[in-house]
Scaffold this active site. Structure first.
Site, mmCIF file in Angstrom:
data_model
loop_
_atom_site.group_PDB
_atom_site.id
_atom_site.type_symbol
_atom_site.label_atom_id
_atom_site.label_comp_id
_atom_site.label_asym_id
_atom_site.label_seq_id
_atom_site.Cartn_x
_atom_site.Cartn_y
_atom_site.Cartn_z
ATOM 1 N N TYR A 119 0.855 -1.200 0.000
ATOM 2 C CA TYR A 119 0.000 0.000 0.000
ATOM 3 C C TYR A 119 0.879 1.234 0.000
ATOM 4 O O TYR A 119 1.839 1.302 0.766
ATOM 5 C CB TYR A 119 -0.880 0.024 1.264
ATOM 6 C CG TYR A 119 -2.320 -0.322 0.966
ATOM 7 C CD1 TYR A 119 -3.034 0.378 0.001
ATOM 8 C CD2 TYR A 119 -2.970 -1.344 1.659
ATOM 9 C CE1 TYR A 119 -4.346 0.060 -0.285
ATOM 10 C CE2 TYR A 119 -4.290 -1.669 1.373
ATOM 11 C CZ TYR A 119 -4.973 -0.971 0.405
ATOM 12 O OH TYR A 119 -6.260 -1.273 0.125
ATOM 13 N N GLU A 163 -0.440 4.882 -0.478
ATOM 14 C CA GLU A 163 -1.209 6.107 -0.705
ATOM 15 C C GLU A 163 -0.323 7.332 -0.562
ATOM 16 O O GLU A 163 0.499 7.403 0.355
ATOM 17 C CB GLU A 163 -2.359 6.233 0.301
ATOM 18 C CG GLU A 163 -3.540 5.353 -0.003
ATOM 19 C CD GLU A 163 -3.527 4.089 0.828
ATOM 20 O OE1 GLU A 163 -2.426 3.623 1.170
ATOM 21 O OE2 GLU A 163 -4.626 3.578 1.119
ATOM 22 N N ASP A 214 -7.095 13.224 -24.989
ATOM 23 C CA ASP A 214 -7.150 11.837 -24.528
ATOM 24 C C ASP A 214 -6.493 11.011 -25.630
ATOM 25 O O ASP A 214 -7.089 10.698 -26.649
ATOM 26 C CB ASP A 214 -8.619 11.415 -24.331
ATOM 27 C CG ASP A 214 -8.741 9.947 -23.936
ATOM 28 O OD1 ASP A 214 -7.757 9.204 -24.089
ATOM 29 O OD2 ASP A 214 -9.834 9.547 -23.491
ATOM 30 N N THR A 268 -4.164 5.734 -21.587
ATOM 31 C CA THR A 268 -3.898 4.420 -21.014
ATOM 32 C C THR A 268 -2.442 4.107 -21.338
ATOM 33 O O THR A 268 -1.810 4.789 -22.138
ATOM 34 C CB THR A 268 -4.782 3.332 -21.647
ATOM 35 O OG1 THR A 268 -4.663 3.414 -23.067
ATOM 36 C CG2 THR A 268 -6.232 3.467 -21.247
ATOM 37 N N LYS A 319 -2.024 0.313 -24.758
ATOM 38 C CA LYS A 319 -2.422 0.150 -26.166
ATOM 39 C C LYS A 319 -1.154 0.237 -27.033
ATOM 40 O O LYS A 319 -0.290 -0.627 -26.911
ATOM 41 C CB LYS A 319 -3.477 1.200 -26.526
ATOM 42 C CG LYS A 319 -4.769 1.046 -25.693
ATOM 43 C CD LYS A 319 -5.845 1.976 -26.166
ATOM 44 C CE LYS A 319 -7.171 1.725 -25.479
ATOM 45 N NZ LYS A 319 -7.364 2.486 -24.245
ATOM 46 N N ARG A 344 -1.742 -2.823 -18.290
ATOM 47 C CA ARG A 344 -3.031 -2.136 -18.224
ATOM 48 C C ARG A 344 -2.928 -1.048 -17.162
ATOM 49 O O ARG A 344 -2.525 -1.314 -16.032
ATOM 50 C CB ARG A 344 -4.154 -3.112 -17.845
ATOM 51 C CG ARG A 344 -4.265 -4.299 -18.764
ATOM 52 C CD ARG A 344 -5.620 -4.931 -18.698
ATOM 53 N NE ARG A 344 -6.567 -4.148 -19.467
ATOM 54 C CZ ARG A 344 -6.648 -4.178 -20.799
ATOM 55 N NH1 ARG A 344 -5.859 -4.950 -21.505
ATOM 56 N NH2 ARG A 344 -7.532 -3.437 -21.430
HETATM 57 N N1 DSN Z 1 -11.826 -0.183 -24.771
HETATM 58 C C1 DSN Z 1 -10.914 0.756 -25.377
HETATM 59 C C2 DSN Z 1 -10.853 0.599 -26.860
HETATM 60 O O1 DSN Z 1 -10.900 -0.531 -27.292
HETATM 61 O O2 DSN Z 1 -10.757 1.572 -27.576
HETATM 62 C C3 DSN Z 1 -11.222 2.166 -25.038
HETATM 63 O O3 DSN Z 1 -11.773 2.273 -23.804
#
Ligand code: DSN
Length: 426
Positions: free
Chosen positions: A56, A58, A203, A230, A233, A239
């Site tokens: 933990y 925080e 974003d 994120t 990707k 993740r």
């Molecule tokens: N689920 C993601 C995507 O596939 O674009 C975005 O949240």
């Protein structure tokens, strides 16, 4: 890819270890075309499965609420430093658990309940967290939207965006998408935002790896204030999520307070360690080559779809993804296409197209992309062949023997391009 070493799991929990083996085989023997997915290195996987999961922590490095933070502080500082270098900014918060939590924390940092946020319409490529009425966010903030001028060119209707901004006076103008294939004119967003005194947020979840690899423009270079993303990707990390601030310490402080204690509890330190490893990999020169190749591969798929006269929303692609109107062009629904392509070993997702006449659970489109197959080592030639096989599969959805042949060819391609275990070291 060799199997992950999971001796304890195999002994303690055969059900879960069997599922992991099944997923390994699925990933190895099929083509991952979902544009938001990728394969991480073993180094990222090891950090993500490390003892940091026990801790933990925080607070932020040097300012935690619990003891025993020597090593959590080290990894979080390294992750922040690498993120700032990678995206050319002064501040990074690497604690968001994923993209949606990053956006929630960002909205609450920069807006009061009732404030207006101007973002891309979901049906034109935006994301649920950009204010779709089904989200809790839509009950708290007043979301207004901009769209494409023409779905066949993909150009954003910047006049409508400006008019809406002048009329609605948004606190935030949000650029970014999850199903849009063209490059945005970030300078125009900044110009309009300055006119109305809005903060600019990009974003960039989908294209973070392309930005890091300098294959597409970095919104910060055009004056954007904040980026949310994120990390799993195109960026090819675990993740997770992240919020970056170009230079305003005032904004960065608000974001930190909003992530913790405003919204989240203890950060997931194993994931932060894995983010640091992935950012290190992305700082290597090889990552630029990978990012460029993603674009070249997408162009190769675009050419094949154009040649076969399959309509692409936006008319094609400037990034890693293509959104194709398969219902309009081939008479197969998005859901049918997703199912039949999965059967032959090509995984992608059905997707609504702009102003789709069909329902969201059986829309007109499919969305696919090249990040994961590029990680596997595919070049333009293989990608063009994959596009051809996709179209053949959709055209022969009820022909078992054609589908069997295609499945075999996919399996062979996968054998020829095994999932790599490592990229260049830090
Ligand atoms: N689920 C993601 C995507 O596939 O674009 C975005 O949240």
């Amino acid at each position: 890819m060799t199997h992950q070493n999971i001796p304890f799991l195999e002994k303690v929990d055969p059900q879960i270890s069997k599922a992991i083996r099944g997923e390994e085989k699925r990933e190895e023997e099929g083509l991952e075309l979902i544009p938001s997915e990728n394969y991480v290195s073993r180094a990222v996987l090891e950090a993500n499965g490390s003892v940091f999961t026990n801790k933990y922590s925080e607070g932020y490095p040097g300012r935690r609420y619990y003891g025993g933070q020597d090593f959590t502080d080290q990894v979080e500082r390294i992750a922040i430093e690498r993120a700032c270098k990678l995206f050319n900014c002064k501040f990074a918060n690497v604690q968001p658990l994923s993209g949606a939590p990053a956006n929630v924390a960002m909205y609450f940092a920069l807006c009061e309940p009732g404030d207006t946020i101007l973002g891309m319409d979901l049906s034109h490529g935006g994301h649920l967290t950009h204010g779709h009425p089904v989200t809790h966010l839509a009950k708290i903030f007043n979301f207004v939207r901009y769209k494409m001028k023409d779905p066949d060119t993909g150009e954003i209707d910047y006049d409508q965006l400006r008019e809406t901004a002048l009329r609605e006076k948004p606190k935030i103008i949000l650029a970014g998408f999850s199903a849009y294939s063209r490059e945005l004119d970030y300078k125009k967003f900044v110009e309009i935002a300055r006119e109305v005194g809005a903060i600019t947020v990009a974003d960039m979840a989908h294209i973070a790896g392309l930005i890091a690899g300098k294959a597409v423009r970095n919104p910060f270079d055009d004056g954007f204030d904040v980026i949310t993303t994120t990390t799993h990707k195109t960026l090819r990390g675990p993740r997770g999520g992240m919020i970056l601030t170009r230079e305003s310490e005032e904004i960065a402080k608000k974001i930190n307070k909003s992530v913790f204690p405003g919204f989240q509890g203890g950060p997931h330190m194993a994931s932060i360690a894995a983010k640091a490893v992935a950012f290190g990999e992305a700082l290597n020169p090889g990552f630029k080559k990978y990012a460029q190749q993603i674009l070249k591969n997408a162009k190769a798929m675009e050419s094949l779809f154009a040649e076969k006269k399959v309509r692409m929303i936006g008319g094609g692609t400037d990034n890693h993804l293509i959104l194709a109107d398969v219902y309009g062009s081939l008479g197969i629904t998005g859901k049918e296409a997703q199912t039949v392509l999965d059967e032959v070993g090509m995984t992608l997702n059905m997707n609504a197209i702009a102003d789709d006449p069909r329902p969201p659970l059986d829309p007109s489109g499919i969305r696919f992309g090249t990040p994961a197959i590029t990680t596997r080592g595919f070049g333009e030639q293989e990608c063009a062949r994959v596009a051809e096989l996709m179209i053949q599969t959709m055209q022969n959805k009820d022909d078992t023997s054609t589908k069997k042949k295609i499945r075999e060819e996919i399996r062979e391609l996968c054998k020829k391009f095994p999932i790599p275990e490592s990229f260049e070291s830090v």
